[in-house]
Design a protein around this motif. Structure first.
Motif, PDB file in Angstrom:
ATOM      1  N   SER A   1       0.433  -1.156   0.278  1.00 20.31           N
ATOM      2  CA  SER A   1       0.100   0.254  -0.109  1.00 20.31           C
ATOM      3  C   SER A   1       1.215   1.635   0.159  1.00 20.31           C
ATOM      4  N   VAL A   2       2.243   1.175   0.057  1.00 15.72           N
ATOM      5  CA  VAL A   2       2.684   2.515  -0.288  1.00 15.72           C
ATOM      6  C   VAL A   2       2.913   2.459  -1.464  1.00 15.72           C
TER       7      VAL A   2
ATOM      8  N   ALA B   1       2.334   3.947   4.270  1.00 17.48           N
ATOM      9  CA  ALA B   1       2.338   2.308   4.879  1.00 17.48           C
ATOM     10  C   ALA B   1       1.949   1.469   4.212  1.00 17.48           C
ATOM     11  N   GLY B   2       2.458  -0.485   3.660  1.00 22.37           N
ATOM     12  CA  GLY B   2       1.902  -1.277   3.000  1.00 22.37           C
ATOM     13  C   GLY B   2       2.175  -2.105   4.194  1.00 22.37           C
ATOM     14  N   SER B   3       0.877  -2.829   3.870  1.00 21.14           N
ATOM     15  CA  SER B   3       1.000  -4.562   4.253  1.00 21.14           C
ATOM     16  C   SER B   3       2.552  -5.457   4.538  1.00 21.14           C
ATOM     17  N   PHE B   4       2.509  -5.475   5.778  1.00 24.31           N
ATOM     18  CA  PHE B   4       4.025  -7.074   6.218  1.00 24.31           C
ATOM     19  C   PHE B   4       5.245  -5.403   5.950  1.00 24.31           C
ATOM     20  N   GLY B   5       4.870  -4.313   6.711  1.00 22.63           N
ATOM     21  CA  GLY B   5       5.836  -4.044   6.936  1.00 22.63           C
ATOM     22  C   GLY B   5       6.738  -3.073   6.190  1.00 22.63           C
ATOM     23  N   GLN B   6       6.147  -2.350   4.407  1.00 28.66           N
ATOM     24  CA  GLN B   6       7.132  -1.469   3.958  1.00 28.66           C
ATOM     25  C   GLN B   6       6.301  -0.254   4.079  1.00 28.66           C
ATOM     26  N   SER B   7       7.780   0.675   4.393  1.00 24.15           N
ATOM     27  CA  SER B   7       7.392   1.824   4.909  1.00 24.15           C
ATOM     28  C   SER B   7       8.590   2.695   4.631  1.00 24.15           C
ATOM     29  N   LEU B   8       7.707   3.803   4.771  1.00 15.11           N
ATOM     30  CA  LEU B   8       8.482   5.147   4.650  1.00 15.11           C
ATOM     31  C   LEU B   8       7.827   6.670   5.053  1.00 15.11           C
TER      32      LEU B   8
ATOM     33  N   SER C   1       2.397 -10.901   9.665  1.00 12.31           N
ATOM     34  CA  SER C   1       0.941 -10.279   9.680  1.00 12.31           C
ATOM     35  C   SER C   1       0.569  -9.454   8.899  1.00 12.31           C
ATOM     36  N   SER C   2       0.297  -8.446   7.660  1.00 10.76           N
ATOM     37  CA  SER C   2      -0.349  -7.403   8.246  1.00 10.76           C
ATOM     38  C   SER C   2      -1.067  -6.457   8.825  1.00 10.76           C
TER      39      SER C   2
END
Length: 378
Positions: free
Chosen positions: A112-113, A336-343, A361-362
């Protein structure tokens, strides 16, 4: 016999205590930590991805960061692996101060990023005159609704409602597991006609009134970009965003739906350092290498609170496909994206943190990594 065993245990404990920190993690000598991490924090890890540095490098201590705290955190991430972080890039004060790669990955699914980058492209499309503005009605771009049974309120929905996830569509994405066809996100992705699937949904609430997490709305943004510009979203992104940021386009990919449109709410893949460039663009009011790629006015609007999301577990405030949060006294802009994608973008600290993870976990996010990084600033 029991007493003797207990004494042995106490002696062993006394030997171990000096190297255990108050948080239960082993505290190592800084030089030892750097030596162990060196294979994972060098250019060699990026060779396969052919990613170049875009800022001068500096040591964390040169920008006022506690190196011992920072490197111990990375050491824990690598050897204890609590969040399955596979890469991280930290920018501060116009320097690259730290990068970490668990493997030689060329690209990462941003989940979702992707939404935040789609919104960025919408800002460029509006700035260049392809779209009138955020107040333009979305039905202007979907003439096929004349042959659909749609809610009468659809004619009230604007691009801004899509950007802020306040269009009011009936949509259930979080309360139903993603692996079930009753999840609207899954059903939309598997539909032969995603446009019809989204637009024929009932509009339960007055557009603009309430927030509801809806990847379908993000997908409509991508479709609008293509229909307005005459270029598919990926081609538009390459010309207007990715190439101007100096991205190696062999590391970027973006899947399409069954109608041929690039997914607006998920699917984009890119290298972690290129994700950091997106954050750096926002940090610098849309400027990159002396060129205005994104208008500063758009950035101000996109990162201002437009809606409240009280049912979201981690963040409550929402802008144009970005989350807005705070830590200590600092505002934090988040993709923020599921499973830990983060900016993470922290303007007051002149800092960007880009993280890619493979969490199980999402519903998890490595926000504690950001707080540790902020706490390391002296």
């Amino acid at each position: 016999m029991i007493r003797k065993s207990f004494l042995v245990f106490v002696l062993l404990l006394l030997m171990v205590l000096p190297v255990i920190g108050c948080n239960g993690e082993e505290e190592l000598d800084l030089d030892e930590v750097k030596e162990e991490l060196e294979p994972y924090m060098t250019q060699r890890q990026m060779d396969i991805a052919r990613v170049e540095s875009f800022l001068e490098k500096a040591e964390p201590r040169d920008v006022g960061m506690d190196e011992e705290k920072l490197y111990n955190m990375v050491h824990n991430l690598h050897f204890n692996n609590p969040y399955n972080v596979v890469s991280m890039v930290i920018l501060k004060d116009d320097y690259e101060v730290l990068e970490y790669y668990a493997g030689r990955h060329r690209e990462f699914a941003q989940n979702s990023v992707t939404k935040s980058i789609t919104a960025t492209l919408m800002g460029i499309a509006i700035e260049e005159g392809y779209i009138d503005g955020v107040d333009q009605k979305i039905i202007d771009f979907f003439p096929e609704v004349e042959d659909m049974e749609v809610d009468a309120n659809l004619e009230k929905v604007t691009i801004e409602h899509l950007l802020t996830m306040t269009a009011g569509f009936q949509w259930n994405e979080h309360d139903v597991p993603y692996n079930l066809p009753s999840n609207d996100y899954t059903a939309k992705c598997e539909s032969d006609n995603p446009i019809s699937y989204i637009l024929t949904k009932p509009i339960e609430e007055e557009p603009g009134q309430n927030w509801c997490y809806n990847s379908g709305q993000s997908h409509l943004l991508s479709i609008i970009i293509e229909r307005a510009t005459g270029m598919d979203t990926m081609s538009f992104a390459e010309e207007k965003l990715f190439a101007p940021l100096g991205m190696n386009l062999t590391n970027v990919s973006w899947p399409r739906d069954r109608q041929g449109y690039h997914f607006g709410g998920h699917g984009l893949r890119m290298h972690t350092k290129d994700l950091a460039k997106i954050g750096y663009l926002y940090l610098n009011d849309g400027m990159y290498n002396g060129k205005q790629i994104l208008s500063s006015q758009w950035i101000e609007e996109a990162t201002s609170i437009k809606a409240n999301a009280p049912r979201r577990q981690y963040y409550e405030d929402y802008g144009y496909q970005f989350w807005i949060d705070s830590y200590e006294e600092y505002e934090v802009i988040i993709a923020a994206g599921s499973f830990g994608q983060s900016l993470y973008i922290v303007p007051e600290l002149d800092m960007v943190v880009a993280i890619n993870s493979f969490l199980k976990s999402s519903d998890q996010a490595p926000y504690s990594i950001l707080t540790t990084i902020v706490d390391s600033i002296e």
